[in-house]
Design a protein around this motif. Structure first.
Motif, PDB file in Angstrom:
ATOM      1  N   THR A 299      19.562  11.278 -37.812  1.00 41.85           N
ATOM      2  CA  THR A 299      20.174  11.621 -36.538  1.00 41.85           C
ATOM      3  C   THR A 299      19.781  10.620 -35.460  1.00 41.85           C
ATOM      4  O   THR A 299      18.797   9.887 -35.611  1.00 41.85           O
ATOM      5  N   ASN A 300      20.556  10.619 -34.364  1.00 41.35           N
ATOM      6  CA  ASN A 300      20.127   9.826 -33.212  1.00 41.35           C
ATOM      7  C   ASN A 300      19.670  10.720 -32.072  1.00 41.35           C
ATOM      8  O   ASN A 300      19.541  10.294 -30.941  1.00 41.35           O
ATOM      9  N   LYS A 301      19.423  11.993 -32.411  1.00 43.69           N
ATOM     10  CA  LYS A 301      19.050  12.935 -31.349  1.00 43.69           C
ATOM     11  C   LYS A 301      17.548  13.240 -31.420  1.00 43.69           C
ATOM     12  O   LYS A 301      17.071  13.865 -32.370  1.00 43.69           O
ATOM     13  N   LEU A 302      16.853  12.834 -30.388  1.00 41.97           N
ATOM     14  CA  LEU A 302      15.397  13.061 -30.370  1.00 41.97           C
ATOM     15  C   LEU A 302      15.040  14.548 -30.331  1.00 41.97           C
ATOM     16  O   LEU A 302      13.978  14.950 -30.801  1.00 41.97           O
ATOM     17  N   ASP A 303      15.944  15.372 -29.771  1.00 45.01           N
ATOM     18  CA  ASP A 303      15.544  16.787 -29.623  1.00 45.01           C
ATOM     19  C   ASP A 303      15.412  17.502 -30.970  1.00 45.01           C
ATOM     20  O   ASP A 303      14.864  18.597 -31.054  1.00 45.01           O
ATOM     21  N   THR A 304      15.860  16.852 -32.048  1.00 48.69           N
ATOM     22  CA  THR A 304      15.657  17.459 -33.375  1.00 48.69           C
ATOM     23  C   THR A 304      14.167  17.503 -33.741  1.00 48.69           C
ATOM     24  O   THR A 304      13.760  18.198 -34.673  1.00 48.69           O
ATOM     25  N   LEU A 305      13.373  16.748 -32.988  1.00 52.26           N
ATOM     26  CA  LEU A 305      11.944  16.697 -33.303  1.00 52.26           C
ATOM     27  C   LEU A 305      11.260  18.047 -33.133  1.00 52.26           C
ATOM     28  O   LEU A 305      10.177  18.274 -33.675  1.00 52.26           O
TER      29      LEU A 305
END
Ligand code: CAA
Length: 703
Positions: free
Chosen positions: A367-373
Motif C-alpha cells: 500500500t501507499n497509505k501510512l495509516d495502515t500501520l
C-alpha cells in the motif's frame, strides 16, 4: 555448561516390551551419562524375565540430536557411542528405535544400530557431522550404506541434509511411520517382530560391488573437483563409505573411528564447532531475558526498496502477515515487481510450489497509505540512509502506531539514539539491522540503545529468531553513531586495506590474498558489488577524523563515475551482465598518480602481510567494541563476521583466530605497526589487558 540430569535414562515396561526412555533436555544429546544409562537399561531389560523386545524412545522435543558436542574436547569416557551402538546391535532381543523430532548424528546412529526403526510422521533424520567438520563416528558411515545403499548414504552424509520420516521410509531407513501415537505404535511393532535384525549383517546393498564402487569413485572425483584434494572430512567420508563395502562391520568401524578422530583434531572442526555454539550464545540477551516479548502477528515495513522488500519476503516466508508501505503508485508497483520476481524465481528453481508462492503473497498488503500501520505489532522503517528523512518518517510512524507496537529502524550507520528519540517513544524503539539480501542473509544485529525497554529488545529478538535469523545484540551508546558491530569492523579493515592500496598494493592483490584466506570475495570486489557511491555518501555524511589517515582513492573513483558493478566499472571492469570483472587499468593509473601527488613511494606487500594487517585491524576493532560494550561477547563478533562479511566459518571468526595466535602476540604485532597509523593500530585497551594477563578472548565469553 549445563549439567546432564543425574538419571537421564529410565527403564519402563509395557507388558512384554521394555521401554528405555531418554530424558536429557534440551535435545537429549548422548553425553556420557545418557550412554551409560542406555547401556545399563538395556542390560537390565535383557536380564528381566519375559522381555520379548526393547523400545528405545525419548521424552521431550526430540530423539537424541547427536553426541554431546560439548564433550568433544574432553577425554573419552566409556561406553563410547560406538560401543553403545554395538551393544544395541548385538542385543539378543529385538530393539526398536521410536524416533521423533530430529534424530541427528549420534542419535540417528543409535537408531540405525537398533534392529528396527519406527518414526513419528513429523520426524526428521540426518547426519549433520560434516557441518562440524567431522564425520559420523559411531557407525553412521558403515550402517547407513548398508540400509540405503552408497548413493543415498553419501548424499546424506556429505550434505548433512535431513530427510523426513516419509522419505526415510521410502529409502529403507525407517520401517514404519507412526500416524497416531509413536510410543504405542513402536511398542506394537516391537511385539510384532520375532527376532533381532542386525544392520551390520544386511548385505542387500553390498551385493553389487562394482556398482557400489562406481558410486564411491564418482563421488570421490566430485568432491576433489568441487572442494579440492585437501577437503579433509568429505574425502574421509567417501573412504569410510568405501570401507563399508570392503570390510566387515567391526573393521569398518575402526576405519571410521580413526578418520573421525583425525577430523575432530582439525582446525576446521574446531572453527565450525565454535561457530555452532557462538550462534546459539549470540541470541541470548541475559539482561533482558525476563522481559516478555510482545506478540507479533502483523509486521509493517516502511520502504519497499531492496532491503524493505527483502525483509518483507523473509517475514512472509515465516508466516507473518505483512504490510509494506511504499510511496505512490510507482513505488508500490516496483516493490510488487521485486517481491513477485523473488517468488517467480523460487518457483522456477523448485524451492516453492506455485501454490506456496501464491499463498505467501495473499498475506502481503502492499500500500501507499501510512495509516495502515495502525494494525501492525512491529513496524520496521527501511528507507534510505538519510537522517532527516528517517527522523521525520519515524515521528509519523510513531503517531500512527498503536500504543503497544514496537518500532524498529533498519538504519545501518545513522545514530540510533537520535532516531529512537525522534519517535517520541524511545523505549519502544530498537534497531533491526538486516544484511542484504535480507531474504537470504541470516544475520540481524539488534540495536539496543540506552532508552530501549527490555520488552522492545526481546520483541525484536523473538522476531528475528522466528525468521530463522541469527540475531546478535549491538549495544549503542549515545554519540557513538549506530555503533553496529559489523560496520565498525568493516570500516577498520577497509581502512587497513586502503592504506596498503595507497602504499603499494593493488586491489586485485588484496582481494586475492583475502580469497586465499577463505573469504569468497575480497574487500574491493565487495565494494564494487555494493556500489562505491553508498560508502562515499556515508563518508561525506560524517565529519572527518583529523587524527586518522585519509585515503582519497575511492572518492576519486566516484568522482570519475566509477561506481562498481552498477556502472560496469569500479576496481574491476565488468562486461554487460557479468559479475566477474577484470582489473581496471585506469584505477591502477589513478592510484599511481594519487601516490605521486602525495609523495608516496610504493612498496611491496606480500599476501601474508596483507592478510595479517587486515586480520589485525579486525581483531583490534573487535576488541575496541568489547571495551565500549557495543559487543557483549567476543564470539558475537565472530558470528557477525561469519554471517555478515563472509569470514570463513571453518576458522570460527576473527576473535577465535586471534586466540589461536594469542592476544599477546597480536598486541606485540600491533605495537610494531602503531607508529605508522596510531588511530588504526594502537592496541585497544581490552586487547592490551588480555595480552598483559596472558588471557584469551574466549575467557571473556559469557553464556
Ligand atoms: N550437543 C550438545 N548440545 C547441543 C547439541 C549437541 N549435539 N545440539 C544442540 N545442543 C544445544 C544447543 O547448544 C542449545 O543449547 P543452549 O540452549 O545452551 O544454547 C540447545 O541444545 C538447543 O539447541 P538449538 O538452540 O539449536 O535448538 P533448535 O531447536 O533450534 O535446534 C537442533 C535443535 C536441530 C537439534 C540443533 O540444535 C542442531 O542442529 N544440533 C546439532 C546437531 C548435530 O550436529 N548433531 C551431530 C552431533 S555430532 C555427532 O553426533 C557425532 C558423532 O557421531 C561422533
Amino acid at each position: 555448561m549445563k549439567q546432564a540430569p543425574k538419571h537421564p535414562v529410565r527403564l519402563e515396561r509395557q507388558g512384554n516390551v521394555a521401554l528405555i526412555v531418554i530424558e536429557n533436555p534440551p535435545v537429549n544429546a548422548l553425553g556420557v551419562a545418557v550412554r551409560r544409562g542406555i547401556a545399563a537399561a538395556l542390560n537390565a531389560a535383557l536380564a528381566q524375565e519375559g522381555t520379548h523386545a526393547i523400545v528405545i524412545a525419548a521424552n521431550g522435543r526430540t530423539f537424541p540430536a547427536g553426541a554431546d558436542i560439548r564433550e568433544f574436547d574432553m577425554a573419552p569416557q566409556e561406553p563410547s557411542l560406538t560401543q553403545l551402538c554395538s551393544l544395541v546391535e548385538n542385543s539378543p532381543k529385538p530393539v526398536v528405535a521410536a524416533v521423533h523430532g530430529t534424530a541427528l548424528g549420534g542419535g540417528l546412529e543409535l537408531a540405525m544400530a537398533a534392529h528396527y526403526r519406527v518414526a513419528a510422521k513429523g520426524a526428521r533424520m540426518g547426519l549433520p557431522e560434516i557441518k562440524l567438520g567431522i564425520l559420523p563416528g559411531a557407525g553412521g558411515t558403515q550402517r547407513l550404506p548398508r540400509l540405503v545403499g552408497p548413493e543415498l548414504a553419501l548424499d546424506m552424509i556429505l550434505t548433512g541434509n535431513q530427510v523426513s520420516a516419509g522419505i526415510a521410509a521410502e529409502m529403507g531407513l525407517v520401517d514404519h511411520v507412526a500416524d497416531t501415537d509413536l510410543r504405542e505404535e513402536a511398542v506394537a511393532y516391537a511385539r510384532s517382530v520375532t527376532e533381532p535384525r542386525q544392520t551390520g549383517a544386511n548385505r542387500e546393498h553390498l551385493r553389487d560391488g562394482a556398482a557400489y564402487m562406481a558410486s564411491v569413485n564418482a563421488r570421490r572425483a566430485q568432491v576433489k573437483m568441487e572442494l579440492g584434494a585437501n577437503a579433509l572430512a568429505p574425502l574421509k567420508i567417501v573412504n569410510c563409505v568405501e570401507a563399508a563395502l570392503l570390510l566387515p562391520l567391526e573393521a569398518g568401524l575402526d576405519v571410521e573411528r580413526a578418520a573421525c578422530e583425525e577430523c575432530m583434531d582439525s582446525r576446521e572442526s574446531a572453527g565450525l564447532r565454535h561457530a555452532f555454539f557462538a550462534e546459539r550464545a549470540a541470541s541470548k540477551f541475559p539482561e533482558a531475558a525476563d522481559a516478555k516479548p510482545a506478540q507479533v502477528d502483523r509486521v509493517a515495513i516502511v520502504g519497499g526498496g531492496l532491503m524493505g522488500s527483502g525483509i518483507a519476503i523473509a517475514a512472509l516466508q515465516s508466516g507473518f502477515a505483512v504490510t509494506l508501505v511504499e510511496q505512490g503508485e510507482s513505488g508500490v508497483n516496483a516493490a510488487l515487481e521485486r517481491i513477485g520476481a523473488y517468488y517467480e524465481r523460487s518457483v522456477a528453481k523448485g524451492r516453492l510450489s506455485e501454490a506456496q508462492g501464491a499463498a505467501a503473497l495473499t498475506h502481503l498488503q502492499l500500500t501507499n497509505k501510512l495509516d495502515t500501520l495502525s494494525e501492525a505489532d512491529l513496524i520496521i522503517e527501511a528507507v534510505a540512509e538519510d537522517l532527516e528523512l528517517k527522523t521525520q518518517l519515524l515521528a509519523e510512524i510513531s503517531a500512527l502506531a498503536k500504543p503497544e507496537a514496537v518500532i524498529a529502524t533498519n538504519t545501518s550507520y545513522l545514530d540510533l539514539d537520535i532516531l529512537a528519540q525522534a519517535t517520541g517513544r524511545p523505549t519502544d524503539t530498537i534497531g533491526l539491522h538486516f544484511f542484504a539480501p535480507a531474504e537470504v542473509n541470516k544475520l540481524v544485529e539488534i540495536g539496543v540503545h540506552d532508552a530501549a525497554s527490555p520488552q522492545a529488545v526481546m520483541t525484536g529478538l523473538g522476531f528475528a529468531k522466528h525468521l530463522g535469523k541469527v540475531p546478535v545484540r549491538a549495544r549503542v551508546h549515545a554519540g557513538f553513531g549506530s555503533g553496529y558491530i559489523g560496520n565498525a569492523i568493516l570500516e577498520a579493515y577497509r581502512h587497513a586495506a586502503d592504506i596498503m592500496l595507497e602504499d603499494g598494493a593493488t586491489p586485485s592483490q588484496i582481494d586475492g590474498a583475502m580469497r586465499s584466506f577463505g573469504f569468497r570475495m575480497g574487500p574491493y570486489q565487495v565494494a564494487d558489488m555494493s556500489g562505491l557511491d553508498i560508502a562515499y555518501a556515508r563518508r561525506q555524511s560524517k565529519p572527518r577524523d583529523p587524527d586518522a589517515r585519509y585515503v582519497e582513492i575511492a572518492d576519486k573513483m566516484v568522482e570519475q563515475g566509477w561506481l562498481g558493478q552498477k556502472s560496469g566499472r569500479g576496481y574491476y571492469i565488468y562486461a554487460e551482465g557479468q559479475r566477474q570483472g577484470v582489473p581496471n587499468g585506469d584505477v591502477l593509473k589513478l592510484i599511481a598518480e594519487h601516490r605521486a601527488q602525495k609523495g608516496i613511494t610504493p612498496r611491496k606487500f606480500s599476501d601474508r602481510d596483507i592478510r595479517d594487517r587486515i586480520l589485525l585491524a579486525m581483531v583490534n576493532a573487535g576488541a575496541r567494541l568489547l571495551g565500549e560494550g557495543v559487543a557483549a561477547r567476543p564470539s558475537d563478533i565472530d558470528v557477525v563476521m561469519v554471517h555478515g562479511f563472509g569470514y570463513p566459518r571453518s576458522r570460527g571468526g576473527p576473535m577465535m583466530d586471534a586466540d589461536a595466535t594469542t592476544p599477546a602476540i597480536i598486541a606485540s604485532r600491533l605495537s610494531v605497526l602503531a607508529p605508522e597509523e596510531p588511530k588504526l593500530w594502537s592496541a585497544a585497551p581490552v586487547l592490551s589487558m588480555l595480552a598483559h594477563e596472558r588471557q584469551k578472548f574466549e575467557d571473556l565469553n559469557t553464556s
